[in-house]
Write an enzyme that holds these catalytic residues in place. Structure first.
Site, short mmCIF file in Angstrom:
data_model
loop_
_atom_site.label_atom_id
_atom_site.label_comp_id
_atom_site.label_asym_id
_atom_site.label_seq_id
_atom_site.Cartn_x
_atom_site.Cartn_y
_atom_site.Cartn_z
N GLU A 35 34.24 -8.07 13.97
CA GLU A 35 33.51 -8.75 12.90
C GLU A 35 32.01 -8.76 13.17
OE1 GLU A 35 34.87 -8.98 9.78
OE2 GLU A 35 36.49 -10.00 10.85
N THR A 37 30.28 -6.35 13.70
CA THR A 37 29.93 -5.23 14.58
C THR A 37 29.44 -4.03 13.77
OG1 THR A 37 32.28 -4.75 14.57
CG2 THR A 37 31.40 -5.79 16.55
N ASP A 38 29.78 -4.00 12.47
CA ASP A 38 29.47 -2.77 11.70
C ASP A 38 27.98 -2.49 11.61
OD1 ASP A 38 29.16 -4.85 9.80
OD2 ASP A 38 30.15 -3.74 8.18
N GLY A 133 35.43 -12.87 -3.22
CA GLY A 133 34.68 -13.74 -2.32
C GLY A 133 35.53 -14.36 -1.22
N ASP A 183 33.60 -2.03 4.99
CA ASP A 183 34.47 -2.34 3.86
C ASP A 183 34.77 -1.10 3.03
OD1 ASP A 183 34.13 -4.85 4.84
OD2 ASP A 183 32.99 -5.61 3.13
P1 ADP Z 1 34.14 -10.05 -1.13
O1 ADP Z 1 33.80 -8.60 -1.07
O2 ADP Z 1 34.47 -10.64 0.19
O3 ADP Z 1 35.19 -10.36 -2.15
P2 ADP Z 1 31.40 -10.20 -1.98
O4 ADP Z 1 30.45 -11.35 -2.16
O5 ADP Z 1 31.03 -9.10 -1.08
O6 ADP Z 1 32.82 -10.83 -1.60
O7 ADP Z 1 31.69 -9.53 -3.39
C1 ADP Z 1 32.11 -10.32 -4.48
C2 ADP Z 1 31.31 -9.98 -5.71
O8 ADP Z 1 31.67 -8.64 -6.16
C3 ADP Z 1 31.61 -10.86 -6.90
O9 ADP Z 1 30.82 -12.04 -6.87
C4 ADP Z 1 31.25 -9.95 -8.05
O10 ADP Z 1 29.85 -9.93 -8.26
C5 ADP Z 1 31.68 -8.58 -7.55
N1 ADP Z 1 33.05 -8.27 -7.98
C6 ADP Z 1 34.14 -8.13 -7.20
N2 ADP Z 1 35.25 -7.84 -7.93
C7 ADP Z 1 34.86 -7.83 -9.21
C8 ADP Z 1 35.52 -7.61 -10.46
N3 ADP Z 1 36.83 -7.36 -10.53
N4 ADP Z 1 34.77 -7.66 -11.58
C9 ADP Z 1 33.45 -7.91 -11.52
N5 ADP Z 1 32.78 -8.11 -10.40
C10 ADP Z 1 33.45 -8.09 -9.24
MG MG Z 2 32.16 -7.82 -0.01
#
Ligand code: ADP
Ligand code: MG
Length: 393
Positions: A35, A37-38, A133, A183
């Site tokens: 975690e 580390t990337d 998220g 990711d």
């Molecule tokens: P994680 O990748 O851990 O889920 P991130 O903050 O990196 O969290 O990414 C989440 C964000 O990516 C959301 O707030 C949104 O802006 C975008 N996102 C993810 N999936 C969707 C989706 N299905 N439709 C629209 N936006 C999305």
């Molecule tokens: Mg993300």
């Protein structure tokens, strides 16, 4: 087909009155170990999960790109030829389009150069069953689904690693989230019952068979439903501390520091910077030890490495939360082989490696603990290591 597949096609049809030219999907991921580390040029060991983001896409006769998501109220439209005016998003500012739309539009922007004259206008409808998220990388899933779709429709013919880089460019430069490449690589290269051992410096990958089913083990995700925001302070502060530590040690990245160098490191920096450095250096070693252990002794033997990883994130990197700590502690006292928070931290999910038969008892114990602590009820579900992007229709 999955609910997300149907939802994406429905949304496309409502948006355009047509059926899509195709439907593409890419998975979220769980990081087994490694975690933060990337972005330190180090090692990670993620696997792709069965939950996927789906993009239903059709070409348009004009040069407009329109994106819609079940996640958002309004579609967002940009002229293909305006993408270079919209992106990159200057550091420290928010994207000129709704933030969610910067993920798929950022992919279109990053892919456009490779597509040259073949780029056309598109309608893109997105739906997902990756929790957003939660540290399961819904962001890489939306990037991966979009990149795979556009690569097909624009005929760019890029390989999985190049598409992972496109996704990262979108996330870093269009969204403005300073994340590493783990990711996207995990989502693009996922394989059934295997993890991806990734060297984030060379981008060399090895597929490491996990043998979970044969060992009678399951991976339980414990999503605390406390959401994090990668683009905000904590993540940037950790990155800055890592860069500071590397500079003080005179190396390009913390990847170049060995566990044996930590005694010297401690004399060179303040306590907080040192603890950030110690997490990264020991975590890199734990990833390599996990790969060796998986190969020699199978998944049941990696529990202590997962537990040590969690302690390092909690105490040295300080990215855990009371909810994540409670989930991990309860999993371990309820018989899990190992457990740790996963993802960027400051909320999100933890994972437990657990005997398949013990999943229901463990899940009950975690729910009871969350109730007793007054936490929001967690979302608990099993994941099995799964395949990367595909065209679904
Ligand atoms: P994680 O990748 O851990 O889920 P991130 O903050 O990196 O969290 O990414 C989440 C964000 O990516 C959301 O707030 C949104 O802006 C975008 N996102 C993810 N999936 C969707 C989706 N299905 N439709 C629209 N936006 C999305
Ligand atoms: Mg993300």
């Amino acid at each position: 087909m999955t609910a997300a597949h149907d939802a994406a096609v429905d949304l496309f049809t409502r948006l355009t009155g047509r059926t899509p030219d195709g439907v593409w999907s890419a998975p979220g991921r769980v990081n087994l170990i490694g975690e933060h580390t990337d972005y330190n040029d180090g090692f990670v060991l993620p696997f792709a999960i069965p939950q996927r983001t789906v993009a239903a896409v059709g070409r348009r006769a004009d040069r407009r790109i329109r994106v819609a998501s079940t996640f958002a109220d309004e579609p967002v439209e940009v002229e293909l030829d305006d993408l270079d005016r919209v992106f990159p998003t200057p550091a420290g500012t928010t994207p000129a389009v709704a933030e969610w739309a910067a993920y798929p539009l950022g992919v279109a922007w990053a892919l456009r150069a490779a597509a040259a004259g073949a780029a056309t206008g598109l309608d893109i409808a997105i739906a997902s069953d990756v929790p957003v998220g939660a540290g399961l990388s819904s962001s890489a899933a939306i990037e991966g689904a979009t990149a795979t779709a556009l690569d097909d429709l624009w005929g760019t013919g890029l390989d999985a690693v190049s598409l992972a880089r496109i996704g990262r460019t979108a996330e870093n430069e269009a969204v403005g989230a300073p994340t590493g490449i783990m990711d996207q690589m995990a989502s693009m290269l996922g394989e059934s019952d295997a993890a991806i051992f990734l060297d984030c410096r060379s981008l060399a990958t090895e597929v490491v068979p996990l043998g979970m089913a044969d060992a009678g083990l399951a991976v339980l995700v414990m999503d605390t439903r406390v959401t994090h925001a990668h683009s905000t302070g904590g993540y940037r502060e950790r990155r800055a501390a890592c860069e500071r530590g590397a500079a003080l040690l005179g190396v390009p990245a913390l990847r170049d520091v060995a566990v044996a160098d930590l005694t010297r490191a401690e004399r060179l920096m303040d306590d907080v910077t040192f603890r950030r450095v110690r997490h990264i250096v020991t975590e890199n070693q734990r990833v390599q030890d996990t790969v060796a252990t998986l190969r020699a002794r199978g998944p049941r033997a990696i529990g202590d490495l997962l537990v040590a990883s969690h302690a390092s994130m909690r105490d040295d990197f300080e990215i855990s939360t009371p909810e994540l700590d409670a989930a991990v502690e309860t999993a371990l006292t309820s018989g899990a082989v190992g457990a740790r928070m996963t993802g960027g931290g400051f909320g999100g999910a933890a994972i437990a490696l657990v005997d398949r038969d013990a999943v229901p008892l463990l899940a009950d114990a975690v729910r009871a603990r969350f109730t007793a602590e007054g936490f929001v009820a967690p979302h608990l579900f099993e994941v099995s290591p799964s395949a990367g992007p595909r065209r679904d229709a």
